[in-house]
Design an enzyme around this catalytic site. Structure first.
Site, PDB file in Angstrom:
ATOM      1  N   ASP A  38     -15.025   0.688 -29.385  1.00  0.00           N
ATOM      2  CA  ASP A  38     -14.940   0.332 -27.961  1.00  0.00           C
ATOM      3  C   ASP A  38     -13.480   0.326 -27.525  1.00  0.00           C
ATOM      4  O   ASP A  38     -13.193   0.181 -26.333  1.00  0.00           O
ATOM      5  CB  ASP A  38     -15.574  -1.049 -27.727  1.00  0.00           C
ATOM      6  CG  ASP A  38     -15.623  -1.391 -26.239  1.00  0.00           C
ATOM      7  OD1 ASP A  38     -16.154  -0.569 -25.467  1.00  0.00           O
ATOM      8  OD2 ASP A  38     -15.117  -2.463 -25.848  1.00  0.00           O
ATOM      9  N   THR A  55     -14.570  -3.418 -31.887  1.00  0.00           N
ATOM     10  CA  THR A  55     -14.600  -3.835 -30.474  1.00  0.00           C
ATOM     11  C   THR A  55     -13.396  -4.731 -30.197  1.00  0.00           C
ATOM     12  O   THR A  55     -13.372  -5.437 -29.201  1.00  0.00           O
ATOM     13  CB  THR A  55     -15.886  -4.631 -30.148  1.00  0.00           C
ATOM     14  OG1 THR A  55     -15.976  -5.736 -31.058  1.00  0.00           O
ATOM     15  CG2 THR A  55     -17.128  -3.793 -30.233  1.00  0.00           C
ATOM     16  N   SER A  56     -12.398  -4.697 -31.096  1.00  0.00           N
ATOM     17  CA  SER A  56     -11.309  -5.668 -30.977  1.00  0.00           C
ATOM     18  C   SER A  56     -10.069  -5.057 -30.313  1.00  0.00           C
ATOM     19  O   SER A  56      -9.868  -5.232 -29.116  1.00  0.00           O
ATOM     20  CB  SER A  56     -11.009  -6.246 -32.351  1.00  0.00           C
ATOM     21  OG  SER A  56     -10.418  -7.498 -32.200  1.00  0.00           O
ATOM     22  N   ARG A  57      -9.247  -4.369 -31.069  1.00  0.00           N
ATOM     23  CA  ARG A  57      -8.098  -3.663 -30.496  1.00  0.00           C
ATOM     24  C   ARG A  57      -7.911  -2.370 -31.272  1.00  0.00           C
ATOM     25  O   ARG A  57      -8.027  -2.348 -32.512  1.00  0.00           O
ATOM     26  CB  ARG A  57      -6.810  -4.502 -30.586  1.00  0.00           C
ATOM     27  CG  ARG A  57      -6.664  -5.577 -29.538  1.00  0.00           C
ATOM     28  CD  ARG A  57      -6.499  -5.026 -28.112  1.00  0.00           C
ATOM     29  NE  ARG A  57      -6.385  -6.084 -27.124  1.00  0.00           N
ATOM     30  CZ  ARG A  57      -7.399  -6.611 -26.423  1.00  0.00           C
ATOM     31  NH1 ARG A  57      -8.621  -6.161 -26.602  1.00  0.00           N
ATOM     32  NH2 ARG A  57      -7.180  -7.560 -25.531  1.00  0.00           N
ATOM     33  N   GLU A  99      -5.579   4.246 -25.953  1.00  0.00           N
ATOM     34  CA  GLU A  99      -6.535   4.220 -24.838  1.00  0.00           C
ATOM     35  C   GLU A  99      -5.877   4.049 -23.472  1.00  0.00           C
ATOM     36  O   GLU A  99      -6.490   4.349 -22.443  1.00  0.00           O
ATOM     37  CB  GLU A  99      -7.554   3.088 -25.039  1.00  0.00           C
ATOM     38  CG  GLU A  99      -6.965   1.692 -24.881  1.00  0.00           C
ATOM     39  CD  GLU A  99      -7.993   0.563 -25.025  1.00  0.00           C
ATOM     40  OE1 GLU A  99      -8.713   0.555 -26.032  1.00  0.00           O
ATOM     41  OE2 GLU A  99      -8.054  -0.297 -24.123  1.00  0.00           O
ATOM     42  N   LYS A 107     -14.163 -16.796 -31.966  1.00  0.00           N
ATOM     43  CA  LYS A 107     -15.309 -16.949 -31.058  1.00  0.00           C
ATOM     44  C   LYS A 107     -16.265 -15.765 -31.136  1.00  0.00           C
ATOM     45  O   LYS A 107     -17.469 -15.938 -31.265  1.00  0.00           O
ATOM     46  CB  LYS A 107     -14.782 -17.121 -29.622  1.00  0.00           C
ATOM     47  CG  LYS A 107     -14.040 -18.436 -29.416  1.00  0.00           C
ATOM     48  CD  LYS A 107     -13.438 -18.557 -28.046  1.00  0.00           C
ATOM     49  CE  LYS A 107     -12.191 -17.747 -27.831  1.00  0.00           C
ATOM     50  NZ  LYS A 107     -11.025 -18.078 -28.673  1.00  0.00           N
ATOM     51  N   HIS A 158     -13.845   0.607 -23.730  1.00  0.00           N
ATOM     52  CA  HIS A 158     -13.437  -0.801 -23.580  1.00  0.00           C
ATOM     53  C   HIS A 158     -14.340  -1.524 -22.579  1.00  0.00           C
ATOM     54  O   HIS A 158     -13.880  -2.127 -21.609  1.00  0.00           O
ATOM     55  CB  HIS A 158     -11.963  -0.884 -23.138  1.00  0.00           C
ATOM     56  CG  HIS A 158     -11.291  -2.136 -23.637  1.00  0.00           C
ATOM     57  ND1 HIS A 158     -10.033  -2.142 -24.183  1.00  0.00           N
ATOM     58  CD2 HIS A 158     -11.702  -3.432 -23.674  1.00  0.00           C
ATOM     59  CE1 HIS A 158      -9.688  -3.379 -24.524  1.00  0.00           C
ATOM     60  NE2 HIS A 158     -10.704  -4.178 -24.229  1.00  0.00           N
ATOM     61  N   GLN A 159     -15.637  -1.446 -22.848  1.00  0.00           N
ATOM     62  CA  GLN A 159     -16.605  -2.064 -21.935  1.00  0.00           C
ATOM     63  C   GLN A 159     -17.314  -3.264 -22.545  1.00  0.00           C
ATOM     64  O   GLN A 159     -18.213  -3.840 -21.929  1.00  0.00           O
ATOM     65  CB  GLN A 159     -17.653  -1.031 -21.486  1.00  0.00           C
ATOM     66  CG  GLN A 159     -18.655  -0.635 -22.580  1.00  0.00           C
ATOM     67  CD  GLN A 159     -19.804   0.194 -22.050  1.00  0.00           C
ATOM     68  OE1 GLN A 159     -19.658   1.389 -21.844  1.00  0.00           O
ATOM     69  NE2 GLN A 159     -20.970  -0.419 -21.836  1.00  0.00           N
ATOM     70  N   ALA A 160     -16.885  -3.661 -23.758  1.00  0.00           N
ATOM     71  CA  ALA A 160     -17.628  -4.739 -24.435  1.00  0.00           C
ATOM     72  C   ALA A 160     -17.650  -6.016 -23.599  1.00  0.00           C
ATOM     73  O   ALA A 160     -18.630  -6.753 -23.603  1.00  0.00           O
ATOM     74  CB  ALA A 160     -17.027  -5.003 -25.811  1.00  0.00           C
TER      75      ALA A 160
HETATM   76  P1  NAD Z   1     -10.298 -15.746 -31.473  1.00  0.00           P
HETATM   77  O1  NAD Z   1      -8.865 -16.075 -31.304  1.00  0.00           O
HETATM   78  O2  NAD Z   1     -11.330 -16.762 -31.096  1.00  0.00           O
HETATM   79  O3  NAD Z   1     -10.570 -15.326 -32.988  1.00  0.00           O
HETATM   80  C1  NAD Z   1      -9.766 -14.452 -33.713  1.00  0.00           C
HETATM   81  C2  NAD Z   1      -9.945 -14.787 -35.186  1.00  0.00           C
HETATM   82  O4  NAD Z   1      -9.287 -13.764 -35.944  1.00  0.00           O
HETATM   83  C3  NAD Z   1      -9.316 -16.127 -35.593  1.00  0.00           C
HETATM   84  O5  NAD Z   1     -10.266 -16.902 -36.301  1.00  0.00           O
HETATM   85  C4  NAD Z   1      -8.142 -15.730 -36.474  1.00  0.00           C
HETATM   86  O6  NAD Z   1      -7.884 -16.675 -37.507  1.00  0.00           O
HETATM   87  C5  NAD Z   1      -8.639 -14.415 -37.039  1.00  0.00           C
HETATM   88  N1  NAD Z   1      -7.591 -13.539 -37.554  1.00  0.00           N
HETATM   89  C6  NAD Z   1      -6.301 -13.421 -37.160  1.00  0.00           C
HETATM   90  N2  NAD Z   1      -5.680 -12.485 -37.894  1.00  0.00           N
HETATM   91  C7  NAD Z   1      -6.604 -12.001 -38.772  1.00  0.00           C
HETATM   92  C8  NAD Z   1      -6.565 -11.019 -39.782  1.00  0.00           C
HETATM   93  N3  NAD Z   1      -5.448 -10.319 -40.058  1.00  0.00           N
HETATM   94  N4  NAD Z   1      -7.694 -10.780 -40.486  1.00  0.00           N
HETATM   95  C9  NAD Z   1      -8.825 -11.476 -40.228  1.00  0.00           C
HETATM   96  N5  NAD Z   1      -8.919 -12.413 -39.276  1.00  0.00           N
HETATM   97  C10 NAD Z   1      -7.820 -12.668 -38.553  1.00  0.00           C
HETATM   98  O7  NAD Z   1     -10.513 -14.385 -30.658  1.00  0.00           O
HETATM   99  P2  NAD Z   1     -11.885 -13.819 -30.068  1.00  0.00           P
HETATM  100  O8  NAD Z   1     -12.114 -14.376 -28.713  1.00  0.00           O
HETATM  101  O9  NAD Z   1     -12.957 -13.914 -31.098  1.00  0.00           O
HETATM  102  O10 NAD Z   1     -11.477 -12.290 -29.845  1.00  0.00           O
HETATM  103  C11 NAD Z   1     -11.188 -11.449 -30.930  1.00  0.00           C
HETATM  104  C12 NAD Z   1     -10.546 -10.175 -30.406  1.00  0.00           C
HETATM  105  O11 NAD Z   1     -11.498  -9.429 -29.653  1.00  0.00           O
HETATM  106  C13 NAD Z   1      -9.406 -10.400 -29.391  1.00  0.00           C
HETATM  107  O12 NAD Z   1      -8.180 -10.644 -30.033  1.00  0.00           O
HETATM  108  C14 NAD Z   1      -9.386  -9.118 -28.626  1.00  0.00           C
HETATM  109  O13 NAD Z   1      -8.485  -8.226 -29.254  1.00  0.00           O
HETATM  110  C15 NAD Z   1     -10.812  -8.583 -28.775  1.00  0.00           C
HETATM  111  N6  NAD Z   1     -11.536  -8.521 -27.498  1.00  0.00           N
HETATM  112  C16 NAD Z   1     -12.066  -7.331 -27.110  1.00  0.00           C
HETATM  113  C17 NAD Z   1     -12.774  -7.237 -25.927  1.00  0.00           C
HETATM  114  C18 NAD Z   1     -13.419  -5.947 -25.476  1.00  0.00           C
HETATM  115  O14 NAD Z   1     -13.855  -5.835 -24.319  1.00  0.00           O
HETATM  116  N7  NAD Z   1     -13.537  -4.947 -26.331  1.00  0.00           N
HETATM  117  C19 NAD Z   1     -12.921  -8.367 -25.118  1.00  0.00           C
HETATM  118  C20 NAD Z   1     -12.374  -9.579 -25.551  1.00  0.00           C
HETATM  119  C21 NAD Z   1     -11.681  -9.644 -26.750  1.00  0.00           C
END
Ligand code: NAD
Length: 330
Positions: free
Chosen positions: A258, A232-234, A263, A154, A295-297
């Protein structure tokens, strides 16, 4: 349902209480995060509500189960902080908010790219001090630059779409490619190619056991010298020590985080009067080409409203014995 809301901040309370007028759960707001010590506070609560830096490993889950907790409601999407196998073993249901505003996170990633590139954070301070010199503020056009999106779920898809709108050449890597995204916005390539040719790399995949330290010394060595890296992921997707080496050698030209792998004891707290003990984090802050946000994204009104709505609805569904589509199964 009677719910203990761990790690709750003023903004959690504001949005949860507002939305709860519709659900009428019995919400108790607890300031500390959930861990081995604070797990005792969950006594007599059938449900707890937690966020990204609460700890839900075996010892904590065992305490929760012993005290009669049946439901863990995550008010976030990621669940890498929960030992799902143990939760299942102990009969604990786990629900989450799979999507609350992917736009919030994608737009923050874009904000980080633009800030790093055009140095608006430095310009803001300079101009306020009467310094109108441009030295040190040089950026580059995003138009035509190659951007690599790792993970096109997403959030990654929206980030790619926005950058496509900027005129970037978008490359993507995902073990499960999205055909529509590939047709309209970017080309799927293998990870090695993405790392090798991208000017900007943005991480949008979840953290799993397999991709822990996805960005390590080897991955950084493949990258274009001067690459811009955005996470901005983990936090633990990146080996921070490797990134520091990359910054020192200028292999990494710009870094925005982020999220940070250690953290949990810092982010979401005001530590401005304290001495930060994490030397690796402090080293990162010494680089002029590094931006860190705490972590404010996700932090928009839209996202907080959606988080509150989905969390309270998840709890209501489980309470009423209905099937909850947001229940995590392993
Ligand atoms: P999502 O589940 O919709 O999409 C994740 C995508 O990553 C999937 O298409 C999956 O196939 C793919 N994936 C899995 N393993 C992979 C790899 N090793 N290499 C490449 N792609 C891979 O998730 P999302 O809603 O898009 O969120 C993504 C991430 O963002 C979450 O898992 C979370 O860690 C992070 N997040 C961060 C914040 C923030 O405030 N910073 C907020 C929400 C989510």
């Amino acid at each position: 349902m009677k719910v203990a809301v761990f790690g709750s901040k003023s903004y959690d309370r504001l949005f949860l209480e507002k939305v709860n007028q519709k659900y009428d759960h019995d919400l108790y707001f607890i300031t500390p995060n959930l861990d081995l010590v604070t797990a005792a506070l969950a006594k007599e609560f059938p449900a707890i509500c937690v966020f990204v830096n609460d700890i839900l490993d075996r010892p904590v889950l065992e305490i929760l189960a012993d005290q009669g907790v049946k439901l863990i409601a995550l008010r976030c999407a990621g669940y890498d902080n929960v030992d799902l196998k143990v939760a299942q073993e102990l009969g604990l249901s786990v629900v989450r908010v799979p999507a609350y505003s992917p736009y919030a996170v994608a737009e923050h990633a874009i904000a980080l790219i633009l800030t790093l590139n055009r140095k608006t954070h430095k310009a803001y301070n300079r101009v306020r001090e009467g310094n109108f010199a441009l030295e040190g503020l040089l950026g580059f056009d995003l138009h035509n630059r190659v951007v690599g999106i790792i993970g096109t779920g997403k959030i990654g898809r929206i980030t790619g779409q926005i950058l496509h709108g900027f005129g970037c050449q978008v490359l993507a890597y995902d073990p499960y490619p999205d055909r529509e995204f590939g047709d309209r916005y970017g080309n799927y390539v293998d990870l090695k190619d993405l790392l090798t040719v991208s000017d900007i790399i943005s991480l949008h995949c979840p953290l799993t056991a397999e991709n822990h330290h996805l960005i390590d010394d080897k991955a950084i060595a493949l990258m274009k010298p001067g690459v811009m890296l955005i996470n901005t992921s983990r936090g633990a997707l990146i080996d921070t020590q490797a990134v520091i080496k990359g910054l020192k050698s200028s292999q990494i030209g710009h870094l925005a985080l982020d999220v940070y792998e250690r953290e949990s004891n810092m982010f979401f707290e005001d530590l401005s009067a304290e001495i930060i003990q994490d030397d690796i984090f402090q080293r990162l802050l010494t680089f002029p080409n590094v931006i860190i946000t705490g972590h404010q994204a996700f932090f928009t009104t839209d996202a907080l409203e959606n988080i509150a709505e989905t969390t309270l609805s998840n709890i209501a569904q489980i309470e009423q014995g209905k099937v909850c589509p947001n229940q995590i199964s392993i």
